[in-house]
Design a protein around this motif. Structure first.
Motif, PDB file in Angstrom:
ATOM      1  N   ASP A 137      14.225 -14.664  37.630  1.00 36.87           N
ATOM      2  CA  ASP A 137      14.652 -16.017  37.962  1.00 36.87           C
ATOM      3  C   ASP A 137      13.986 -17.005  36.997  1.00 36.87           C
ATOM      4  OD1 ASP A 137      15.657 -18.257  39.131  1.00 36.87           O
ATOM      5  OD2 ASP A 137      14.371 -18.191  40.911  1.00 36.87           O
ATOM      6  N   PHE A 138      14.740 -17.443  36.000  1.00 40.07           N
ATOM      7  CA  PHE A 138      14.217 -18.310  34.940  1.00 40.07           C
ATOM      8  C   PHE A 138      14.741 -19.721  35.186  1.00 40.07           C
ATOM      9  CE2 PHE A 138      14.366 -19.267  30.087  1.00 40.07           C
ATOM     10  CZ  PHE A 138      13.180 -19.961  30.180  1.00 40.07           C
ATOM     11  N   LYS A 139      13.841 -20.651  35.615  1.00 41.11           N
ATOM     12  CA  LYS A 139      14.256 -22.000  35.995  1.00 41.11           C
ATOM     13  C   LYS A 139      13.703 -23.031  35.008  1.00 41.11           C
ATOM     14  CE  LYS A 139      12.565 -21.930  40.215  1.00 41.11           C
ATOM     15  NZ  LYS A 139      12.080 -20.572  40.392  1.00 41.11           N
ATOM     16  N   PHE A 140      14.498 -24.070  34.792  1.00 41.68           N
ATOM     17  CA  PHE A 140      14.082 -25.221  33.981  1.00 41.68           C
ATOM     18  C   PHE A 140      13.899 -26.399  34.932  1.00 41.68           C
ATOM     19  CE2 PHE A 140      15.221 -29.068  31.516  1.00 41.68           C
ATOM     20  CZ  PHE A 140      14.220 -29.014  30.562  1.00 41.68           C
ATOM     21  N   VAL A 141      12.662 -26.950  34.966  1.00 38.02           N
ATOM     22  CA  VAL A 141      12.336 -27.968  35.968  1.00 38.02           C
ATOM     23  C   VAL A 141      11.782 -29.214  35.272  1.00 38.02           C
ATOM     24  CG1 VAL A 141      10.983 -28.508  38.026  1.00 38.02           C
ATOM     25  CG2 VAL A 141      11.765 -26.149  37.613  1.00 38.02           C
ATOM     26  N   THR A 142      12.394 -30.389  35.520  1.00 35.66           N
ATOM     27  CA  THR A 142      11.861 -31.674  35.048  1.00 35.66           C
ATOM     28  C   THR A 142      12.575 -32.801  35.754  1.00 35.66           C
ATOM     29  OG1 THR A 142      11.359 -33.041  33.111  1.00 35.66           O
ATOM     30  CG2 THR A 142      13.473 -31.908  33.122  1.00 35.66           C
ATOM     31  N   ILE A 143      11.891 -33.929  35.914  1.00 35.85           N
ATOM     32  CA  ILE A 143      12.509 -35.114  36.510  1.00 35.85           C
ATOM     33  C   ILE A 143      12.912 -36.108  35.422  1.00 35.85           C
ATOM     34  CG2 ILE A 143      11.216 -34.865  38.662  1.00 35.85           C
ATOM     35  CD1 ILE A 143       9.349 -37.110  37.653  1.00 35.85           C
ATOM     36  N   TYR A 144      12.631 -35.769  34.155  1.00 38.42           N
ATOM     37  CA  TYR A 144      12.879 -36.686  33.055  1.00 38.42           C
ATOM     38  C   TYR A 144      14.137 -36.290  32.292  1.00 38.42           C
ATOM     39  CZ  TYR A 144       8.040 -38.025  33.947  1.00 38.42           C
ATOM     40  OH  TYR A 144       6.880 -38.439  34.545  1.00 38.42           O
ATOM     41  N   LYS A 145      14.859 -37.305  31.889  1.00 37.88           N
ATOM     42  CA  LYS A 145      16.024 -37.068  31.033  1.00 37.88           C
ATOM     43  C   LYS A 145      15.631 -37.121  29.554  1.00 37.88           C
ATOM     44  CE  LYS A 145      19.310 -39.194  34.266  1.00 37.88           C
ATOM     45  NZ  LYS A 145      20.304 -40.278  34.434  1.00 37.88           N
ATOM     46  N   ASN A 146      14.496 -37.773  29.295  1.00 33.03           N
ATOM     47  CA  ASN A 146      14.100 -37.996  27.900  1.00 33.03           C
ATOM     48  C   ASN A 146      12.576 -38.060  27.813  1.00 33.03           C
ATOM     49  OD1 ASN A 146      13.261 -39.520  25.535  1.00 33.03           O
ATOM     50  ND2 ASN A 146      15.425 -39.922  25.187  1.00 33.03           N
ATOM     51  N   LEU A 147      11.991 -37.222  26.936  1.00 29.86           N
ATOM     52  CA  LEU A 147      10.551 -37.274  26.650  1.00 29.86           C
ATOM     53  C   LEU A 147      10.381 -37.223  25.129  1.00 29.86           C
ATOM     54  CD1 LEU A 147       8.940 -34.933  29.352  1.00 29.86           C
ATOM     55  CD2 LEU A 147       8.625 -37.392  29.131  1.00 29.86           C
ATOM     56  N   PRO A 148      10.255 -38.380  24.485  1.00 28.05           N
ATOM     57  CA  PRO A 148      10.186 -38.400  23.012  1.00 28.05           C
ATOM     58  C   PRO A 148       8.805 -37.978  22.489  1.00 28.05           C
ATOM     59  CG  PRO A 148      10.014 -40.622  23.868  1.00 28.05           C
ATOM     60  CD  PRO A 148      10.230 -39.740  25.054  1.00 28.05           C
ATOM     61  N   VAL A 149       8.809 -37.183  21.435  1.00 31.42           N
ATOM     62  CA  VAL A 149       7.576 -36.792  20.748  1.00 31.42           C
ATOM     63  C   VAL A 149       7.850 -36.861  19.243  1.00 31.42           C
ATOM     64  CG1 VAL A 149       6.753 -35.287  22.592  1.00 31.42           C
ATOM     65  CG2 VAL A 149       8.190 -34.332  20.782  1.00 31.42           C
ATOM     66  N   TYR A 150       6.775 -36.810  18.467  1.00 32.32           N
ATOM     67  CA  TYR A 150       6.889 -36.773  17.005  1.00 32.32           C
ATOM     68  C   TYR A 150       6.442 -35.387  16.572  1.00 32.32           C
ATOM     69  CZ  TYR A 150       6.471 -38.200  12.126  1.00 32.32           C
ATOM     70  OH  TYR A 150       6.610 -38.308  10.771  1.00 32.32           O
ATOM     71  N   ALA A 151       7.417 -34.515  16.235  1.00 30.03           N
ATOM     72  CA  ALA A 151       7.077 -33.115  16.007  1.00 30.03           C
ATOM     73  C   ALA A 151       8.070 -32.447  15.072  1.00 30.03           C
ATOM     74  CB  ALA A 151       7.039 -32.374  17.349  1.00 30.03           C
ATOM     75  N   ASP A 152       7.672 -31.255  14.614  1.00 27.91           N
ATOM     76  CA  ASP A 152       8.531 -30.393  13.806  1.00 27.91           C
ATOM     77  C   ASP A 152       9.395 -29.585  14.775  1.00 27.91           C
ATOM     78  OD1 ASP A 152       9.567 -28.150  12.355  1.00 27.91           O
ATOM     79  OD2 ASP A 152       8.048 -28.467  10.815  1.00 27.91           O
ATOM     80  N   LYS A 153      10.691 -29.824  14.744  1.00 27.31           N
ATOM     81  CA  LYS A 153      11.592 -29.212  15.727  1.00 27.31           C
ATOM     82  C   LYS A 153      11.550 -27.695  15.674  1.00 27.31           C
ATOM     83  CE  LYS A 153      16.449 -29.121  17.148  1.00 27.31           C
ATOM     84  NZ  LYS A 153      17.807 -29.680  16.904  1.00 27.31           N
ATOM     85  N   ASN A 154      11.644 -27.110  14.488  1.00 25.90           N
ATOM     86  CA  ASN A 154      11.672 -25.650  14.371  1.00 25.90           C
ATOM     87  C   ASN A 154      10.367 -25.015  14.833  1.00 25.90           C
ATOM     88  OD1 ASN A 154      14.304 -25.618  13.336  1.00 25.90           O
ATOM     89  ND2 ASN A 154      13.571 -25.920  11.232  1.00 25.90           N
TER      90      ASN A 154
END
Length: 491
Positions: free
Chosen positions: A364-381
């Motif tokens: 059972d693999f669940k994705f849990v968050t109350i946020y629609k958007n959490l911006p960060v400054y990062a290398d995507k890959n």
């Protein structure tokens, strides 16, 4: 590579020191600074002393001449003021100035010489010196000059002669400065001798002080030379609590770090050799086995052998890839392609990508968050690589039918990514080492031991940290903390 850089640094420093000329050595510089200071002070003292001595003796002579002139004035005003100066001179009644040891000249109010005790040819002539002009105006004053012919330095005092508060003439006293110069020279000799003694003493003291200062530096150079030669067991002696002792401590720390890195290098080579040897041995063994005629006729055995070769080849490829990743990330030249990134969207993509693997094992693999958007400054890959590595570990160590949660949250200015599973967990004595390079623990499911180490390197490069919480036989939570992009709204 880092060990080699340390060795090259030490060698460069030693060569730089050895190539210095004697005039550029620390010892010479210390002595030079001290001696310049002492020499400046001594010269200043000598100049001050000479001027003070000269002023003292000349002032004493001037005071003596002034007192004598004052006495002459009193004698004249008390006993001979009823006579004109010319009558006194002609009548030989000039006892009031005959007692002077200096040259005496009597002048009228216009500066004409009426009498000269030395009988010079200036009698009848007008004197135009500074002191005479001041006396004509009713003031007493001094002047310095040289006698014509002999060139002897003299000091002259012109003093008004008064009678009933009226100036009737001038008495001029002239004294040689030779005795004064002789006394000045005698006294100055001792001051110069004192300055020479002080300078020599300062030179001796500065030499021993500089030698004492440089000695521990030379000892550190000796230690550095041994380090450069590869003897990392040598230690510098730490004495006192100053900059030299700090340098010695730093050198000892450098030696310890080189030894640790040498051990890490050896451990790295040993671990890599062992890890690569295992799949290669399996591949070679099955490759030899499958060449046997009886095995080639057995399709089941052929299929099993080829499958093992394929699996071991994949494992070997994964090890090489991990090693390349680790090498690239550890390099100071590696550049991250950082940009504004929505970590919620990226996490959803990773969840979608790995969901089929968990479904095939009924996890059972669940994705849990109350946020629609959490911006960060990062290398995507690279951040995607971190999430995949951690979730892949969670899948690997979770039994069929288990649970894995991918949770996104924020705290203050940080974004928290938590991968939580109810798998076999990590033993208490192993949890502190699981992110270390090549540490695989006691689990048979561990592979290269570089996965979490690579993740930690990436997260640190993003200004975050990796936190691992686990309980054996209960489960594991891996928390990734990275800074949230400032001045961005969170929904």
């Amino acid at each position: 590579m880092e060990i080699r850089k340390s060795e090259e640094f030490i060698e460069r420093e030693i060569k730089s020191y050895n190539n210095e000329s004697p005039n550029e050595s620390i010892k010479f510089s210390v002595i030079k600074i001290i001696m310049v200071f002492v020499f400046t002070v001594v010269i200043g003292f000598e100049i001050f002393s000479f001027n003070s001595i000269r002023t003292y003796y000349e002032s004493a002579l001037a005071d003596s001449m002034k007192n004598q002139a004052r006495i002459n004035q009193l004698q004249y005003s008390n006993y001979m003021n009823r006579y004109d100066l010319s009558d006194i001179i002609i009548g030989d009644k000039n006892i009031f100035y005959r007692q002077n040891e200096t040259q005496v000249q009597i002048l009228d109010n216009s500066g004409v010489v009426l009498y000269d005790s030395l009988g010079s040819d200036v009698v009848g002539k007008k004197l135009d010196s500074f002191d005479v002009n001041s006396a004509i105006e009713g003031k007493q004053d001094f002047s310095k000059s040289k006698r014509e012919g002999s060139g002897e330095k003299v000091m002259s005092l012109s003093y008004p002669l008064l009678s009933s508060d009226q100036q009737v003439g001038i008495i001029r006293l002239t004294s040689s400065l030779d005795k004064v110069s002789k006394r000045i020279t005698e006294d100055a000799f001792w001051y110069v001798l004192f300055g020479v003694v002080v300078t020599i003493a300062a030179l001796i003291v500065s030499f021993f002080a500089a030698t004492s200062f440089v000695r521990p530096i030379n000892e550190l150079i000796g230690v550095s030379e041994k380090l450069a030669a590869g003897d990392y067991s040598v230690k510098a002696e730490v004495k006192g609590n100053n900059e030299i002792s700090e340098l010695a401590s730093t050198l000892n720390n450098l030696s310890d770090n080189i030894i640790k890195r040498e051990d890490m290098k050896n451990e790295f080579i040993s671990s890599v050799s062992h890890e690569l040897r295992t799949p290669l041995t399996s591949i070679k063994g099955w490759a030899i086995t499958l060449q046997a005629p009886e095995i080639q006729k057995n399709e089941d055995m052929m299929g099993q052998g080829l499958k093992i070769i394929e699996d071991e080849g994949d494992r070997l490829s994964m090890m090489v890839e991990d090693l390349l990743d680790f090498s690239r990330l550890s390099s100071s030249n590696f550049k991250y392609n950082k940009e504004k990134l929505d970590i919620v969207e990226l996490s959803k993509q990773v969840h979608t990508q790995l969901f089929p693997r968990t479904s095939s094992r009924n996890i059972d693999f669940k994705f849990v968050t109350i946020y629609k958007n959490l911006p960060v400054y990062a290398d995507k890959n690279r951040m995607k690589e971190v999430l995949i590595n951690i979730i892949d570990n969670a899948i690997k160590f979770t039994e069929d039918g288990g649970e894995i949660d991918l949770i996104l949250d924020q705290e203050d200015e940080k974004v928290l990514i938590t991968i939580k599973d109810n798998g076999e967990g990590i033993k208490d004595d192993e949890i502190a080492f699981v992110a270390s390079k090549f540490y695989k623990g006691s689990s048979s499911k561990s592979q290269t031991g570089l996965g979490l180490s690579i993740c930690e390197e990436i997260i640190k490069a993003h200004g975050g940290k990796l936190v691992i919480k686990s309980k054996h036989k209960v489960g594991t939570s891996v928390i990734v903390e990275i800074p949230r992009l400032e001045d961005e709204k969170v929904y």
